[in-house]
Design a protein around this motif. Structure first.
Motif, short mmCIF file in Angstrom:
data_model
loop_
_atom_site.label_atom_id
_atom_site.label_comp_id
_atom_site.label_asym_id
_atom_site.label_seq_id
_atom_site.Cartn_x
_atom_site.Cartn_y
_atom_site.Cartn_z
N SER A 20 0.75 -1.12 -0.02
CA SER A 20 0.01 -0.07 -0.10
C SER A 20 0.92 1.23 -0.23
O SER A 20 0.53 2.50 -0.74
CB SER A 20 -0.86 0.13 1.29
N ARG A 21 1.94 1.37 0.67
CA ARG A 21 2.67 2.26 0.59
C ARG A 21 3.37 2.77 -0.80
O ARG A 21 3.70 3.85 -1.20
CB ARG A 21 4.00 2.26 1.68
N ILE A 23 2.16 1.88 -3.54
CA ILE A 23 1.00 2.43 -4.55
C ILE A 23 0.90 3.96 -4.07
O ILE A 23 0.69 4.80 -4.97
CB ILE A 23 -0.37 1.53 -4.17
N ARG A 24 0.66 4.50 -2.95
CA ARG A 24 0.63 5.58 -2.36
C ARG A 24 1.97 6.79 -2.91
O ARG A 24 1.68 7.85 -3.12
CB ARG A 24 0.60 5.86 -0.87
N TYR A 25 2.95 6.06 -3.07
CA TYR A 25 4.01 6.87 -3.65
C TYR A 25 4.33 6.92 -5.41
O TYR A 25 5.34 7.40 -5.50
CB TYR A 25 5.32 6.44 -2.87
N GLU A 97 10.15 11.36 -2.33
CA GLU A 97 9.70 10.47 -1.46
C GLU A 97 10.31 10.55 -0.18
O GLU A 97 9.40 10.29 0.94
CB GLU A 97 10.41 8.97 -2.17
N LYS A 100 8.05 13.09 1.63
CA LYS A 100 6.85 12.75 1.84
C LYS A 100 6.88 11.30 2.90
O LYS A 100 6.00 11.33 3.95
CB LYS A 100 6.24 11.79 0.37
N GLU A 104 4.93 11.69 6.58
CA GLU A 104 4.01 10.30 6.98
C GLU A 104 4.49 10.00 8.58
O GLU A 104 3.46 9.77 9.27
CB GLU A 104 4.08 9.21 6.09
#
Length: 166
Positions: A20-21, A23-25, A97, A100, A104
């Motif tokens: 999931s991480r 995909i988010r990035y 990244e 971000k 996070e």
């Protein structure tokens, strides 16, 4: 399990990012690569039908173009996933990244949650899952394997998380 960090040209954010991480990035360029692969399959089939005709027009050509689109979409997704994973592991430029990731990290720390999530699996199973999925993105051509397990075994360079944020 090899927990040693490699000599990367850029800071290592995570040697085993969870699905999931990754995909988010995704960056817009990663999505463009996936879209390009998806469009290339039917375009190639159309080109082959036009310049190397087989006599099969209509439904067989449409069916072949649909299959080519599906194969293109899968290969485009895997390629985009590899591009993001390469940035996580410091193999390519990753300054966006890192920014971000820091945001996070600060948000999860303020909420009192662990950065890599909590897992209900026993520690031995987490270790096994980590050993299978670490660097797995480098072997997508052999066997595509993703990390779906939260575990504490993530390699990271010094300085990715600032000292004041720890």
């Amino acid at each position: 399990m090899n927990n040693k960090l490699h000599n990367a040209p850029y800071p290592i954010i995570d040697t085993d990012p969870i699905f999931s991480r990754v995909i988010r990035y995704f960056r817009w360029t990663d999505i463009a690569v996936a879209a390009g692969f998806t469009a290339a399959g039917p375009a190639f089939m159309y080109w082959m039908g036009k310049y190397q005709p087989t006599g099969n027009t209509g439904k067989p050509l449409v069916r072949a173009m649909k299959v080519a689109a599906v194969v293109g979409a899968m290969s485009g997704f895997l390629t985009a996933y590899q591009l993001v994973s390469a940035r996580f592991t410091g193999l390519t430029e990753n300054s966006r990244e890192i920014k971000k990731y820091r945001i996070e990290y600060a948000k999860l720390k303020a909420q009192g949650k662990p950065m890599h999530g909590a897992s209900s699996l026993p520690l031995a199973m987490q270790r096994t899952a980590a050993s299978y999925s670490t660097w797995a993105f480098m072997n997508f051509d052999v066997f595509p394997m993703f990390n779906f397990v939260n575990h504490p075994y993530h390699g990271q360079s010094e300085g990715v998380i600032l000292e004041k944020d720890k």
